[in-house]
Design a protein around this motif. Structure first.
Motif, PDB file in Angstrom:
ATOM      1  N   ALA A  46      -0.143  21.344  -4.331  1.00 18.27           N
ATOM      2  CA  ALA A  46      -0.443  21.195  -2.908  1.00 18.27           C
ATOM      3  C   ALA A  46      -0.672  19.727  -2.544  1.00 18.27           C
ATOM      4  N   SER A  47      -1.314  18.973  -3.429  1.00 19.34           N
ATOM      5  CA  SER A  47      -1.584  17.557  -3.180  1.00 19.34           C
ATOM      6  C   SER A  47      -0.291  16.756  -3.125  1.00 19.34           C
ATOM      7  N   ARG A  48       0.637  17.033  -4.032  1.00 19.83           N
ATOM      8  CA  ARG A  48       1.937  16.356  -4.024  1.00 19.83           C
ATOM      9  C   ARG A  48       2.679  16.644  -2.708  1.00 19.83           C
ATOM     10  N   GLU A  49       2.660  17.911  -2.302  1.00 19.50           N
ATOM     11  CA  GLU A  49       3.347  18.273  -1.062  1.00 19.50           C
ATOM     12  C   GLU A  49       2.708  17.577   0.131  1.00 19.50           C
ATOM     13  N   PHE A  50       1.387  17.488   0.137  1.00 25.27           N
ATOM     14  CA  PHE A  50       0.705  16.827   1.244  1.00 25.27           C
ATOM     15  C   PHE A  50       1.129  15.366   1.343  1.00 25.27           C
ATOM     16  N   ILE A  51       1.132  14.656   0.209  1.00 17.37           N
ATOM     17  CA  ILE A  51       1.511  13.240   0.215  1.00 17.37           C
ATOM     18  C   ILE A  51       2.930  13.062   0.725  1.00 17.37           C
ATOM     19  N   ALA A  52       3.849  13.903   0.242  1.00 16.28           N
ATOM     20  CA  ALA A  52       5.258  13.746   0.614  1.00 16.28           C
ATOM     21  C   ALA A  52       5.525  14.131   2.063  1.00 16.28           C
ATOM     22  N   ASP A  53       4.966  15.248   2.488  1.00 15.85           N
ATOM     23  CA  ASP A  53       5.344  15.811   3.788  1.00 15.85           C
ATOM     24  C   ASP A  53       4.406  15.433   4.933  1.00 15.85           C
ATOM     25  N   TYR A  54       3.163  15.107   4.603  1.00 14.86           N
ATOM     26  CA  TYR A  54       2.184  14.876   5.667  1.00 14.86           C
ATOM     27  C   TYR A  54       1.404  13.573   5.489  1.00 14.86           C
TER      28      TYR A  54
ATOM     29  N   GLU B 235      -2.481   9.462  -6.236  1.00 16.21           N
ATOM     30  CA  GLU B 235      -2.442   8.430  -5.203  1.00 16.21           C
ATOM     31  C   GLU B 235      -1.035   7.850  -5.061  1.00 16.21           C
ATOM     32  N   CYS B 236      -0.772   7.380  -3.853  1.00 16.57           N
ATOM     33  CA  CYS B 236       0.547   6.839  -3.525  1.00 16.57           C
ATOM     34  C   CYS B 236       0.380   5.854  -2.381  1.00 16.57           C
ATOM     35  N   THR B 237       1.162   4.778  -2.384  1.00 15.65           N
ATOM     36  CA  THR B 237       1.053   3.791  -1.302  1.00 15.65           C
ATOM     37  C   THR B 237       1.787   4.269  -0.053  1.00 15.65           C
ATOM     38  N   ARG B 238       1.360   3.742   1.080  1.00 11.31           N
ATOM     39  CA  ARG B 238       2.017   4.082   2.343  1.00 11.31           C
ATOM     40  C   ARG B 238       3.465   3.593   2.332  1.00 11.31           C
ATOM     41  N   ALA B 239       3.729   2.463   1.652  1.00 11.57           N
ATOM     42  CA  ALA B 239       5.090   1.927   1.586  1.00 11.57           C
ATOM     43  C   ALA B 239       6.040   2.926   0.933  1.00 11.57           C
ATOM     44  N   ASP B 240       5.598   3.586  -0.144  1.00 10.51           N
ATOM     45  CA  ASP B 240       6.446   4.572  -0.819  1.00 10.51           C
ATOM     46  C   ASP B 240       6.700   5.780   0.063  1.00 10.51           C
ATOM     47  N   ILE B 241       5.666   6.218   0.790  1.00  9.90           N
ATOM     48  CA  ILE B 241       5.831   7.362   1.699  1.00  9.90           C
ATOM     49  C   ILE B 241       6.816   7.015   2.810  1.00  9.90           C
ATOM     50  N   THR B 242       6.718   5.807   3.346  1.00 12.03           N
ATOM     51  CA  THR B 242       7.630   5.364   4.413  1.00 12.03           C
ATOM     52  C   THR B 242       9.071   5.328   3.914  1.00 12.03           C
TER      53      THR B 242
ATOM     54  N   GLY C  56      14.537   7.959   3.964  1.00 10.85           N
ATOM     55  CA  GLY C  56      15.664   8.349   3.131  1.00 10.85           C
ATOM     56  C   GLY C  56      16.023   7.346   2.058  1.00 10.85           C
ATOM     57  N   LYS C  57      15.151   6.348   1.839  1.00  6.20           N
ATOM     58  CA  LYS C  57      15.417   5.337   0.817  1.00  6.20           C
ATOM     59  C   LYS C  57      14.949   5.785  -0.560  1.00  6.20           C
ATOM     60  N   LEU C  58      14.144   6.832  -0.611  1.00 10.82           N
ATOM     61  CA  LEU C  58      13.710   7.451  -1.863  1.00 10.82           C
ATOM     62  C   LEU C  58      13.974   8.940  -1.788  1.00 10.82           C
ATOM     63  N   THR C  59      14.442   9.523  -2.891  1.00  7.69           N
ATOM     64  CA  THR C  59      14.565  10.975  -2.942  1.00  7.69           C
ATOM     65  C   THR C  59      13.179  11.568  -3.175  1.00  7.69           C
ATOM     66  N   ARG C  60      13.065  12.872  -3.001  1.00 10.21           N
ATOM     67  CA  ARG C  60      11.773  13.523  -3.229  1.00 10.21           C
ATOM     68  C   ARG C  60      11.323  13.346  -4.669  1.00 10.21           C
ATOM     69  N   ASP C  61      12.283  13.502  -5.605  1.00 14.67           N
ATOM     70  CA  ASP C  61      11.944  13.332  -7.025  1.00 14.67           C
ATOM     71  C   ASP C  61      11.486  11.903  -7.308  1.00 14.67           C
TER      72      ASP C  61
ATOM     73  N   LEU D  55       9.995   9.882  -5.182  1.00 18.46           N
ATOM     74  CA  LEU D  55       8.643   9.739  -4.649  1.00 18.46           C
ATOM     75  C   LEU D  55       7.625  10.377  -5.580  1.00 18.46           C
ATOM     76  N   MET D  56       7.950  11.578  -6.083  1.00 18.25           N
ATOM     77  CA  MET D  56       7.027  12.260  -6.988  1.00 18.25           C
ATOM     78  C   MET D  56       6.746  11.414  -8.226  1.00 18.25           C
ATOM     79  N   ALA D  57       7.778  10.702  -8.688  1.00 14.98           N
ATOM     80  CA  ALA D  57       7.600   9.853  -9.872  1.00 14.98           C
ATOM     81  C   ALA D  57       6.701   8.662  -9.581  1.00 14.98           C
ATOM     82  N   LYS D  58       6.612   8.263  -8.314  1.00 13.11           N
ATOM     83  CA  LYS D  58       5.775   7.122  -7.944  1.00 13.11           C
ATOM     84  C   LYS D  58       4.319   7.514  -7.697  1.00 13.11           C
TER      85      LYS D  58
END
Length: 404
Positions: A164-172, A212-219, A224-229, A231-234
């Motif tokens: 759930a935490s991974r999904e939150f970071i990626a999607d929200y 944890e993940c930086t805002r730059a990676d989420i952006t 579309g500059k990073l795939t979901r996989d 982002l998950m690796a970051k």
């Protein structure tokens, strides 16, 4: 002419600095609203993962630290009573006998292997477990629960919360709209300055997670500059638990700091209670430290023993507290490098962390907490002379809590 040009350039620079400051200024009301919404989203995602309705209590608390980002704090432990609350409804299996009696067993999904294992086991306690039902028939009750089953359930809950935490970071994660690219979103079940004490000194194991993940990676992911996989690796993940293994070197470092930061040796803030530490498997060690700056000697009068001041008023005390903060931060970093090299039981990539709750000083604009973390490999390199003190200090990760 040169003077005029110089004045013009200074004016342009001042204007640019003012504009930059205005752009970086946080709208606190908007930030508070964004965090409230994000807390609700995070809690909802976790309840959905655990197949629980919205009325199920699962508190998420978010806070913003300038320069660091937003931290969402979950309940401290997903095992024990919480795991039992999150467990599925128990299954009741009846087995009727020809003589009119029957047995039933209660089990949950996490205990299926125990039920299968014990299915053909002789019932040595059958006589004492015999009771009569409402129709007068004899029944024998057997219950199958085990520690290993509860551990499995706790681990399953842990993994659901990580998902759930991974999904939150990626999607929200972009719901927190004012974060700078370098600031981050962090989700953890560890709370600032928490200390755990149990009767007899026996402490049960606890689960520890942090993502944890930086805002730059989420952006970049949203653009579309990073795939979901990718982002998950970051996303930096720590999934560990406390260890009860005795580590004399970790005890030694604790005793060193307990002595070093007493009022008679410290030149800034000092401790009144002993430090406490937790050893986390495959992560490292976290030391919890609480420091003060003064004691109240009389009504609105204070003593500051580390700088030999007595019976000073609150305004003078607060001013001295502010002056001592950079002294303390510099000193505790140097102490971490100097004495942290006594740690021998950690792997090179494991961390030594100082989690420090700072002295209270309302309106002093100093952090409420300070967390320093460094890899054990850095401490080893300092000890062997491969790194200078200044180079090693630059490798210490610093996180400051909200200003007081």
């Amino acid at each position: 002419m040169k003077s005029a040009v110089r004045i013009l350039m200074m004016s342009v620079c001042a204007a640019a600095a003012t504009m930059l400051q205005a752009q970086n200024k946080i709208d606190e009301e908007r930030m508070g609203r964004d965090i409230e919404v994000a807390e609700n989203v995070m809690g909802t995602l976790i309840r959905q993962k655990l197949n629980k309705r919205n009325f199920f209590p699962f508190e998420v608390e978010g806070s913003y630290s300038p320069g660091y980002g937003v931290t969402f704090r979950l309940p401290m432990d997903f095992g024990g009573p919480m795991a039992l609350m999150l467990s599925p409804e128990p299954k009741i299996a009846y087995n009727y006998e020809n003589n009119g009696s029957y047995t039933f067993s209660i089990s949950g999904d996490a205990n299926e292997e125990n039920k299968d294992r014990d299915k053909n086991k002789d019932c040595v306690d059958c006589e004492k477990n015999k009771v009569k039902d409402t129709k007068g028939r004899t029944k024998i009750k057997t219950t199958h629960f085990s520690k290993s089953g509860n551990d499995s359930l706790s681990q399953a809950v842990n993994q659901k919360i990580i998902e759930a935490s991974r999904e939150f970071i990626a999607d929200y994660g972009d719901l927190i709209s004012q974060l700078t690219p370098e600031e981050r979103i962090k989700i953890t079940n560890r709370h600032e300055g928490q200390r755990f004490w149990y009767a007899g000194g026996n402490m049960p194991k606890r689960k520890f997670i942090s993502l944890e993940c930086t805002r730059a990676d989420i952006t970049q992911f949203k653009q579309g500059k990073l795939t979901r996989d990718q982002l998950m690796a970051k996303i930096i993940l720590v999934d560990s638990e406390t260890s009860d293994e005795l580590s004399p070197d970790l005890e030694l470092l604790s005793s060193i700091f307990n002595r070093l930061y007493r009022a008679d040796l410290s030149k800034s803030y000092y401790i009144q209670e002993n430090m406490y530490y937790e050893r986390l498997k495959d992560y490292g060690v976290i030391y919890y430290m609480q420091v003060v700056s003064s004691v109240e000697s009389d009504y609105r009068k204070f003593n500051m023993p580390t700088i030999d001041l007595e019976d000073i008023d609150k305004a003078t005390r607060d001013q001295k507290v502010k002056e001592l903060y950079p002294v303390f931060e510099k000193d505790v970093k140097e102490s971490l490098l100097e004495y942290g090299r006594t740690v021998k039981s950690l792997k090179d990539d494991e961390m030594v962390v100082l989690n420090i709750k700072l002295t209270k000083c309302e309106g002093c604009n100093i952090p409420s907490s300070l967390e320093l973390s460094v890899k054990n490999a850095v401490l080893k390199d300092v000890s062997s002379g491969k790194l200078t003190k200044d180079a090693a200090i630059a490798k210490i990760n610093v996180k400051k809590g909200p200003n007081q």
